[in-house]
Design an enzyme around this catalytic site. Structure first.
Site, PDB file in Angstrom:
ATOM      1  N   SER A 131       0.813  -1.085   0.066  1.00 53.45           N
ATOM      2  CA  SER A 131       0.066  -0.058  -0.128  1.00 53.45           C
ATOM      3  C   SER A 131       0.805   1.130   0.007  1.00 53.45           C
ATOM      4  O   SER A 131       0.390   2.159  -0.530  1.00 53.45           O
ATOM      5  CB  SER A 131      -0.883  -0.047   1.357  1.00 53.45           C
ATOM      6  OG  SER A 131      -1.888  -1.049   1.134  1.00 53.45           O
ATOM      7  N   ARG A 244      -8.137   1.697 -12.102  1.00 51.98           N
ATOM      8  CA  ARG A 244      -8.930   1.499 -10.998  1.00 51.98           C
ATOM      9  C   ARG A 244     -10.498   1.256 -11.394  1.00 51.98           C
ATOM     10  O   ARG A 244     -11.114   0.452 -10.841  1.00 51.98           O
ATOM     11  CB  ARG A 244      -8.967   2.337  -9.774  1.00 51.98           C
ATOM     12  CG  ARG A 244      -7.759   2.065  -8.753  1.00 51.98           C
ATOM     13  CD  ARG A 244      -7.592   3.232  -7.755  1.00 51.98           C
ATOM     14  NE  ARG A 244      -6.471   2.754  -7.070  1.00 51.98           N
ATOM     15  CZ  ARG A 244      -5.766   3.807  -6.157  1.00 51.98           C
ATOM     16  NH1 ARG A 244      -6.057   5.252  -6.307  1.00 51.98           N
ATOM     17  NH2 ARG A 244      -4.880   3.412  -5.562  1.00 51.98           N
ATOM     18  N   ARG A 269     -34.807 -24.645  -7.415  1.00 54.54           N
ATOM     19  CA  ARG A 269     -34.562 -25.369  -6.344  1.00 54.54           C
ATOM     20  C   ARG A 269     -35.929 -25.205  -5.363  1.00 54.54           C
ATOM     21  O   ARG A 269     -36.315 -24.220  -4.956  1.00 54.54           O
ATOM     22  CB  ARG A 269     -33.559 -24.893  -5.431  1.00 54.54           C
ATOM     23  CG  ARG A 269     -33.251 -25.593  -4.151  1.00 54.54           C
ATOM     24  CD  ARG A 269     -32.820 -26.909  -4.070  1.00 54.54           C
ATOM     25  NE  ARG A 269     -32.584 -27.359  -2.836  1.00 54.54           N
ATOM     26  CZ  ARG A 269     -32.275 -28.706  -2.556  1.00 54.54           C
ATOM     27  NH1 ARG A 269     -32.391 -29.554  -3.516  1.00 54.54           N
ATOM     28  NH2 ARG A 269     -32.101 -29.151  -1.496  1.00 54.54           N
ATOM     29  N   GLN A 280     -40.233 -14.600   0.893  1.00 60.10           N
ATOM     30  CA  GLN A 280     -39.887 -13.469   0.883  1.00 60.10           C
ATOM     31  C   GLN A 280     -38.387 -13.172   1.023  1.00 60.10           C
ATOM     32  O   GLN A 280     -37.812 -12.187   0.699  1.00 60.10           O
ATOM     33  CB  GLN A 280     -40.869 -12.418   1.980  1.00 60.10           C
ATOM     34  CG  GLN A 280     -40.902 -11.007   1.487  1.00 60.10           C
ATOM     35  CD  GLN A 280     -41.904 -10.303   2.627  1.00 60.10           C
ATOM     36  OE1 GLN A 280     -41.784 -10.660   3.854  1.00 60.10           O
ATOM     37  NE2 GLN A 280     -42.638  -9.389   2.133  1.00 60.10           N
ATOM     38  N   HIS A 339     -27.371 -20.736  -2.711  1.00 59.78           N
ATOM     39  CA  HIS A 339     -27.096 -22.268  -3.250  1.00 59.78           C
ATOM     40  C   HIS A 339     -27.183 -23.187  -1.957  1.00 59.78           C
ATOM     41  O   HIS A 339     -27.143 -24.565  -2.549  1.00 59.78           O
ATOM     42  CB  HIS A 339     -25.978 -22.177  -4.210  1.00 59.78           C
ATOM     43  CG  HIS A 339     -25.792 -21.616  -5.432  1.00 59.78           C
ATOM     44  ND1 HIS A 339     -26.019 -20.301  -5.532  1.00 59.78           N
ATOM     45  CD2 HIS A 339     -25.948 -22.135  -6.535  1.00 59.78           C
ATOM     46  CE1 HIS A 339     -25.986 -20.027  -7.057  1.00 59.78           C
ATOM     47  NE2 HIS A 339     -26.036 -21.226  -7.533  1.00 59.78           N
ATOM     48  N   GLY A 341     -25.910 -25.995   0.370  1.00 57.68           N
ATOM     49  CA  GLY A 341     -24.702 -26.895   0.229  1.00 57.68           C
ATOM     50  C   GLY A 341     -24.211 -26.936  -1.072  1.00 57.68           C
ATOM     51  O   GLY A 341     -22.750 -27.144  -1.294  1.00 57.68           O
ATOM     52  N   GLU A 364      -4.797  -2.980  -6.596  1.00 58.36           N
ATOM     53  CA  GLU A 364      -5.052  -1.346  -7.230  1.00 58.36           C
ATOM     54  C   GLU A 364      -5.341  -0.537  -6.225  1.00 58.36           C
ATOM     55  O   GLU A 364      -6.286   0.178  -6.507  1.00 58.36           O
ATOM     56  CB  GLU A 364      -5.923  -1.510  -8.599  1.00 58.36           C
ATOM     57  CG  GLU A 364      -4.763  -2.302  -9.486  1.00 58.36           C
ATOM     58  CD  GLU A 364      -5.475  -1.870 -10.850  1.00 58.36           C
ATOM     59  OE1 GLU A 364      -5.463  -0.695 -11.333  1.00 58.36           O
ATOM     60  OE2 GLU A 364      -5.428  -2.802 -12.003  1.00 58.36           O
ATOM     61  N   THR A 366      -6.226  -1.265  -1.851  1.00 55.52           N
ATOM     62  CA  THR A 366      -7.123  -2.084  -1.057  1.00 55.52           C
ATOM     63  C   THR A 366      -8.399  -1.185  -0.652  1.00 55.52           C
ATOM     64  O   THR A 366      -8.253   0.351  -0.731  1.00 55.52           O
ATOM     65  CB  THR A 366      -6.479  -2.344   0.369  1.00 55.52           C
ATOM     66  OG1 THR A 366      -6.235  -1.253   1.004  1.00 55.52           O
ATOM     67  CG2 THR A 366      -5.278  -3.319   0.050  1.00 55.52           C
TER      68      THR A 366
HETATM   69  C1  LIG Z   1      -3.653 -11.701  -7.881  1.00 56.62           C
HETATM   70  C2  LIG Z   1      -2.881 -10.100  -7.577  1.00 56.62           C
HETATM   71  C3  LIG Z   1      -2.613  -9.498  -8.574  1.00 56.62           C
HETATM   72  C4  LIG Z   1      -1.908  -8.213  -8.317  1.00 56.62           C
HETATM   73  N1  LIG Z   1      -1.238  -7.659  -9.392  1.00 56.62           N
HETATM   74  C5  LIG Z   1      -0.326  -6.689  -9.294  1.00 56.62           C
HETATM   75  C6  LIG Z   1       0.350  -6.170 -10.225  1.00 56.62           C
HETATM   76  O1  LIG Z   1       0.007  -6.438 -11.493  1.00 56.62           O
HETATM   77  N2  LIG Z   1       1.280  -5.073 -10.006  1.00 56.62           N
HETATM   78  C7  LIG Z   1       1.542  -4.593  -8.999  1.00 56.62           C
HETATM   79  O2  LIG Z   1       2.452  -3.994  -8.660  1.00 56.62           O
HETATM   80  N3  LIG Z   1       0.914  -5.086  -7.834  1.00 56.62           N
HETATM   81  C8  LIG Z   1      -0.136  -6.169  -7.920  1.00 56.62           C
HETATM   82  N4  LIG Z   1      -0.682  -6.762  -6.826  1.00 56.62           N
HETATM   83  C9  LIG Z   1      -0.322  -6.281  -5.731  1.00 56.62           C
HETATM   84  C10 LIG Z   1      -1.457  -5.463  -4.631  1.00 56.62           C
HETATM   85  O3  LIG Z   1      -1.646  -4.154  -5.458  1.00 56.62           O
HETATM   86  C11 LIG Z   1      -1.123  -5.636  -3.534  1.00 56.62           C
HETATM   87  O4  LIG Z   1      -1.288  -6.533  -2.802  1.00 56.62           O
HETATM   88  C12 LIG Z   1      -1.815  -4.368  -2.462  1.00 56.62           C
HETATM   89  O5  LIG Z   1      -1.743  -3.099  -3.237  1.00 56.62           O
HETATM   90  C13 LIG Z   1      -1.653  -4.424  -1.193  1.00 56.62           C
HETATM   91  O6  LIG Z   1      -0.443  -4.472  -0.795  1.00 56.62           O
HETATM   92  P1  LIG Z   1      -0.038  -5.699   0.079  1.00 56.62           P
HETATM   93  O7  LIG Z   1      -0.327  -7.143  -0.290  1.00 56.62           O
HETATM   94  O8  LIG Z   1       1.522  -5.371   0.289  1.00 56.62           O
HETATM   95  O9  LIG Z   1      -0.557  -5.260   1.425  1.00 56.62           O
HETATM   96  P2  LIG Z   1      -0.347  -4.192   2.583  1.00 56.62           P
HETATM   97  O10 LIG Z   1      -0.009  -2.937   2.115  1.00 56.62           O
HETATM   98  O11 LIG Z   1       0.593  -4.798   3.340  1.00 56.62           O
HETATM   99  O12 LIG Z   1      -1.867  -4.074   3.432  1.00 56.62           O
HETATM  100  C14 LIG Z   1      -2.054  -5.052   4.264  1.00 56.62           C
HETATM  101  C15 LIG Z   1      -3.473  -4.523   4.987  1.00 56.62           C
HETATM  102  O13 LIG Z   1      -3.307  -3.549   5.785  1.00 56.62           O
HETATM  103  C16 LIG Z   1      -4.011  -2.256   5.357  1.00 56.62           C
HETATM  104  N5  LIG Z   1      -3.232  -1.140   5.396  1.00 56.62           N
HETATM  105  C17 LIG Z   1      -1.949  -0.863   4.867  1.00 56.62           C
HETATM  106  N6  LIG Z   1      -1.604   0.326   5.063  1.00 56.62           N
HETATM  107  C18 LIG Z   1      -2.744   1.033   5.784  1.00 56.62           C
HETATM  108  C19 LIG Z   1      -3.023   2.300   6.090  1.00 56.62           C
HETATM  109  N7  LIG Z   1      -2.193   3.303   6.028  1.00 56.62           N
HETATM  110  N8  LIG Z   1      -4.224   2.763   6.881  1.00 56.62           N
HETATM  111  C20 LIG Z   1      -5.058   1.500   6.969  1.00 56.62           C
HETATM  112  N9  LIG Z   1      -4.880   0.313   6.522  1.00 56.62           N
HETATM  113  C21 LIG Z   1      -3.777  -0.067   5.885  1.00 56.62           C
HETATM  114  C22 LIG Z   1      -4.476  -2.751   3.964  1.00 56.62           C
HETATM  115  O14 LIG Z   1      -5.502  -2.055   3.546  1.00 56.62           O
HETATM  116  C23 LIG Z   1      -4.761  -4.466   4.021  1.00 56.62           C
HETATM  117  O15 LIG Z   1      -5.639  -4.452   4.405  1.00 56.62           O
HETATM  118  C24 LIG Z   1      -1.444  -7.901  -7.157  1.00 56.62           C
HETATM  119  C25 LIG Z   1      -1.875  -8.699  -5.845  1.00 56.62           C
HETATM  120  C26 LIG Z   1      -2.497  -9.870  -6.062  1.00 56.62           C
HETATM  121  C27 LIG Z   1      -3.009 -10.656  -4.908  1.00 56.62           C
END
Ligand SMILES: Cc1cc2nc3c(=O)[nH]c(=O)nc-3n(C[C@H](O)[C@H](O)[C@H](O)COP(=O)(O)OP(=O)(O)OC[C@H]3O[C@@H](n4cnc5c(N)ncnc54)[C@H](O)[C@@H]3O)c2cc1C
Length: 382
Positions: A131, A244, A269, A280, A339, A341, A364, A366
């Site tokens: 992040s 995004r 089903r 409902q 769905h 089970g 892109e 979180t």
């Molecule tokens: C299938 C997949 C494809 C991807 N493709 C790409 C790609 O093509 N290119 C690329 O560069 N990356 C890619 N990523 C990486 C993705 O963008 C990152 O996983 C994402 O940005 C989060 O970073 P992190 O996994 O290091 O989590 P972290 O940054 O460690 O975050 C972990 C948790 O802490 C929270 N957090 C972190 N900082 C804060 C804060 N300041 N305040 C509150 N909460 C916070 C986050 O929201 C999260 O819930 C991909 C990831 C996956 C799983």
């Protein structure tokens, strides 16, 4: 106000839906199970003009907007998220070239992407920099007419299948501002010192490629710099304003697909002598799903429409990204619940959608980061 899509946009939706419904179901379970990218479908999608529609005609594309790319994403994700991600993310990263590249870079890099000759990607994330993009450590040092690159990136979409990647590197380590230390550099993956390891056992979107990549004294010509040295961080933030929205479309397509599966199931089903659809509680669940999807679709399409008119609103894009991501997760969970089970068993598509949906709240930006962007804008304003 006019909320209508144009006839051309409606035709695109119809064509994308027909293609996905005709081609994806046959291979979806196998690709998911075996973590296989269906390259033949990517080639077909390119031939039919579904890939990189936002690329201008001068560079081989359809010259449409990001909204049209979103509409195709919605239709593909509705049928199978993994295959959809693989096919439509083959241009992920090309937006940087389009937005900041030289004429020469555009002519060289963009046409092969829509002609199914090359695949690209964008590499930002590192083992210790997720992040917090500004903590990226991969370095690119100028040595004569070349950059020498060292570092490791992880979770990179297309990392082990791409021909070239747009990589965020530290090039100005002594810049006064932390955010002015970076540049975007294109790295061809056949360069000496480049390595990729496909990450296996993903929870979802398993028909797409994700890899850890490393650079060990990888040399590229300095002409591979995309945009301005020292502006890489800011360029990536603009890039995310575009990409995004694609994730929003992914989320809404997935949610729509999950809801349709639930509707089919509850009409068929029967329990207590009646179809589930006659209770409902079930009806309220379907009504809530549909309302969330409609709200998310309106939110992201407004943001995409504004973007195509060069009226970028980052906080609106973040609102759309957070809300559509949450919608995908909530709707898919309810769809599986309906769905019973059967939803827990792999033979039903809803089980795969349930695993696929989580990613749209992670990559892109979180959902927590999106909310931070929204709050920052509002708290600075009032
Ligand atoms: C299938 C997949 C494809 C991807 N493709 C790409 C790609 O093509 N290119 C690329 O560069 N990356 C890619 N990523 C990486 C993705 O963008 C990152 O996983 C994402 O940005 C989060 O970073 P992190 O996994 O290091 O989590 P972290 O940054 O460690 O975050 C972990 C948790 O802490 C929270 N957090 C972190 N900082 C804060 C804060 N300041 N305040 C509150 N909460 C916070 C986050 O929201 C999260 O819930 C991909 C990831 C996956 C799983």
């Amino acid at each position: 106000m006019d909320f209508d899509l144009t006839d051309e946009q409606k035709d695109i939706i119809k064509a994308a839906r027909e293609f996905a419904e005709r081609e994806f179901p046959e291979v979806a379970q196998e690709c998911d199970r075996e973590e296989k990218v269906p390259k033949h479908l990517w080639k077909k999608a390119c031939e039919l003009g579904f890939v990189g529609v936002f690329i201008p005609e001068t560079y081989g594309g359809a010259g449409l907007g990001y909204l049209e790319h979103c509409l195709i994403n919605e239709e593909f994700w509705r049928v199978d998220p993994g295959i959809a991600h693989f096919i439509l993310a083959t241009t992920f990263g090309s937006e940087l070239i389009l937005l900041f590249g030289t004429e020469e870079q555009k002519k060289k890099r963009l046409p092969p992407l829509v002609q199914a000759q090359t695949i690209t990607g964008a590499a930002i994330t590192e083992p210790d920099a997720g992040s917090d993009v500004s903590s990226v450590r991969t370095t690119a040092v100028l040595d004569g007419s070349e950059y020498v690159i060292n570092g490791t990136k992880t979770f990179i979409s297309n990392g082990s299948i791409a021909n070239f990647l747009q990589v965020l590197c530290v090039t100005e380590p002594h810049a006064r501002s932390r955010h002015d230390r970076f540049s975007v550099i294109t790295v061809e993956t056949d360069r000496k010192g480049f390595e990729a390891n496909k990450l296996k056992n993903k929870l979802g979107i398993r028909a797409s490629d994700t890899a850890e990549i490393s650079f060990s004294d990888v040399r590229v010509p300095k002409e591979n710099l995309v945009g301005k040295a020292g502006r890489g961080f800011q360029q990536f933030m603009v890039f995310f304003d575009h990409t995004r929205l694609h994730v929003c479309a992914e989320a809404i397509g997935l949610a729509q697909g999950a809801m349709e599966q639930a509707i089919k199931h509850v009409r068929k089903r029967e329990q207590f002598g009646k179809p589930l659809a006659s209770f409902q509680v079930t009806q309220f669940k379907i009504a809530e799903m549909a309302t969330r999807i409609e709200a998310g679709r309106n939110l992201y399409q407004k943001a995409a429409w504004l973007l195509d008119q060069e009226r970028v609103e980052p906080h609106l894009i973040s609102m759309a990204k957070w809300y559509t991501g949450e919608t995908a997760v909530k709707v898919t969970e309810e769809a599986l619940q309906l769905h019973g089970g059967y939803g827990f068993i792999g033979d039903y598509n809803i089980e795969r959608f349930y695993r696929d949906c989580k990613i749209v709240e992670i990559y892109e930006g979180t959902k927590e980061i999106e909310k931070t962007i929204i709050a920052r804008e509002l708290l600075g304003k009032y």
